[in-house]
Design an enzyme around this catalytic site. Structure first.
Site, mmCIF file in Angstrom:
data_model
loop_
_atom_site.group_PDB
_atom_site.id
_atom_site.type_symbol
_atom_site.label_atom_id
_atom_site.label_comp_id
_atom_site.label_asym_id
_atom_site.label_seq_id
_atom_site.Cartn_x
_atom_site.Cartn_y
_atom_site.Cartn_z
ATOM 1 N N HIS A 72 0.837 -1.196 0.000
ATOM 2 C CA HIS A 72 0.000 0.000 0.000
ATOM 3 C C HIS A 72 0.873 1.248 0.000
ATOM 4 C CE1 HIS A 72 -4.016 -1.805 1.685
ATOM 5 N NE2 HIS A 72 -3.531 -2.479 0.661
ATOM 6 N N TYR A 195 -9.152 5.316 7.831
ATOM 7 C CA TYR A 195 -9.238 5.707 9.236
ATOM 8 C C TYR A 195 -10.303 6.799 9.323
ATOM 9 C CZ TYR A 195 -4.872 3.298 10.503
ATOM 10 O OH TYR A 195 -3.895 2.367 10.744
ATOM 11 N N PRO A 288 -3.358 0.043 18.994
ATOM 12 C CA PRO A 288 -3.120 -0.402 17.622
ATOM 13 C C PRO A 288 -3.353 0.659 16.551
ATOM 14 C CG PRO A 288 -5.231 -1.221 18.390
ATOM 15 C CD PRO A 288 -4.586 -0.553 19.569
ATOM 16 N N LYS A 292 1.800 -0.146 15.198
ATOM 17 C CA LYS A 292 3.193 -0.164 15.627
ATOM 18 C C LYS A 292 3.602 -1.404 16.414
ATOM 19 C CE LYS A 292 4.684 3.238 13.618
ATOM 20 N NZ LYS A 292 4.271 2.516 12.431
ATOM 21 N N TYR A 378 4.236 6.450 10.254
ATOM 22 C CA TYR A 378 3.387 5.287 9.942
ATOM 23 C C TYR A 378 4.139 4.275 9.091
ATOM 24 C CZ TYR A 378 -0.988 2.784 9.008
ATOM 25 O OH TYR A 378 -1.978 1.839 8.947
#
Length: 385
Positions: A72, A195, A288, A292, A378
């Protein structure tokens, strides 16, 4: 039994550590409380950082990720009426991979089988003794057993026996909400993760494969799964993820797994006492939201493995002496990022806080500097950060 390194815990961190030690000429024995079937089937993380994939490839463990993983370029951030894509490759030149922890676990287990790695599953009453001259005792097949070692490493999670042997300070934060996570037998409705901030609570649209979708809902801590039948789950996901917004639709399918995941942060320091070391969840837990947990455990192992090879083969203690401080530097960076993502995306009852969250989201999605900061963290900082 006698070995150079006794590893407590046969999860991904423990098995990767045994793999890297073996490549460096150091032998180990792994001891695990659960059965192998249980360890290989438990549902956990699904996002691998760029640095994690590089590490697995360099260790000869990246073939199936390349074949079956899904690379991704970024993620979508959403709130009612708006959805924005952050392209990590454009921003920081690093991507992430969707590849479930269950699959990483299987890859590591098969690599251990090929190498003849000694892994003892389904043990009880594990205990670590004498940090200066360590040994491990446990019961297997109703018989007592003991492993003497030069070094013991705890990869046994926050409730395992090893953390108690490494006294120090603990910092923690418990959030007053949890995630209701589901697996559904339906093709993902999105190309990359969504998200979503919503007044009713956070939602995440993720995936595990081309035919399996992973989804999460923010729920109050202590939520009873019996209060969430499938139809209620799908209706809440549809509302929070914006079903019908700009023609986008959330596909529904049979839900095969449900669980409630508490949200907490926990960091223990130091990560070493004499010849006993901690790695992964034995030393730190993160919520979560920032993806990580598994990646941070692998970063610990990537630092610890060469340190133990130098200590045991070359009698050079320098890297081992630096391990805790070096690992904790990255731990705290990832802990902060996970906290930041969590507090930005999970709605509260305070209208002032809600406006701050929306302001933060607008800044991240409209400012290149803000977007680059999220992308850098990220997609994953270099292992040696």
């Amino acid at each position: 039994m006698r070995t150079q390194v006794a590893i407590i815990g046969a999860g991904p961190a423990g098995l990767l550590l045994s793999h890297l030690l073996r490549a460096g000429g150091v032998e180990s024995v792994v001891v695990e409380t659960r059965t192998r079937d249980y360890v290989e089937s438990r549902i956990r993380a699904g996002i691998l950082e760029h640095s994690t994939v590089e590490l697995l490839r360099s260790a000869g463990l990246g073939d199936r990720i390349a074949r079956e993983g899904d690379e991704h370029r970024g993620i979508h951030l959403q709130w009612p009426g708006e959805r924005h894509h952050l392209d990590f490759v454009d921003l920081v030149g690093r991507s992430v991979w969707v590849y479930g922890q269950t699959e990483v676990q299987k890859d590591l287990g098969r690599a251990g089988d090929r190498a003849g790695q000694q892994i003892i599953y389904d043990v009880r009453d594990t205990a670590v003794h004498d940090p200066a001259d360590p040994y491990v005792t446990f019961t297997v097949d109703d018989r007592p057993a003991r492993v003497d070692a030069d070094v013991v490493v705890g990869c046994d999670g926050s409730f395992g026996p090893t953390r108690d042997v490494v006294p120090g300070q603990t910092w923690q934060r418990t959030y007053d909400y949890s995630w209701l996570g589901v697996l559904a037998d339906v093709a993902p409705s999105t190309d990359e993760l969504i998200y979503a901030w919503h007044p009713d609570g956070f939602a995440l649209n993720s995936m595990r494969s081309p035919t399996v979708t992973r989804l999460y809902l923010q729920v109050p801590s202590g939520t009873d799964l019996a209060e969430w039948p499938d139809e209620r789950i799908w209706d809440a996901l549809s509302d929070r993820l914006g079903h019908g917004q700009d023609g986008w639709k959330l596909a529904r399918g049979p839900i095969t797994d449900k669980s409630v995941l508490p949200m907490r942060s926990n960091v223990a320091a130091p990560m070493r006492r004499d010849r006993v070391f901690l790695a992964g969840d034995a030393a730190h837990i993160v919520p979560p939201t920032g993806a990580k947990g598994l990646n941070l455990a692998f970063a610990d192992v990537a630092l610890l493995a060469p340190a133990l090879v130098a200590l045991l083969r070359e009698k050079d203690p320098r890297l081992a002496d630096e391990y805790s401080d070096r690992a904790l530097r990255r731990v705290w960076r990832c802990t902060h990022f996970s906290w930041w993502m969590t507090t930005m995306l999970h709605s509260t009852d305070d209208p002032f806080d809600r406006q701050l969250q929306l302001s933060q989201l607008r800044w991240v999605t409209s400012s290149e500097a803000g977007a680059r900061g999220l992308a850098e963290n990220y997609a994953g900082l270099p292992i040696g950060f």
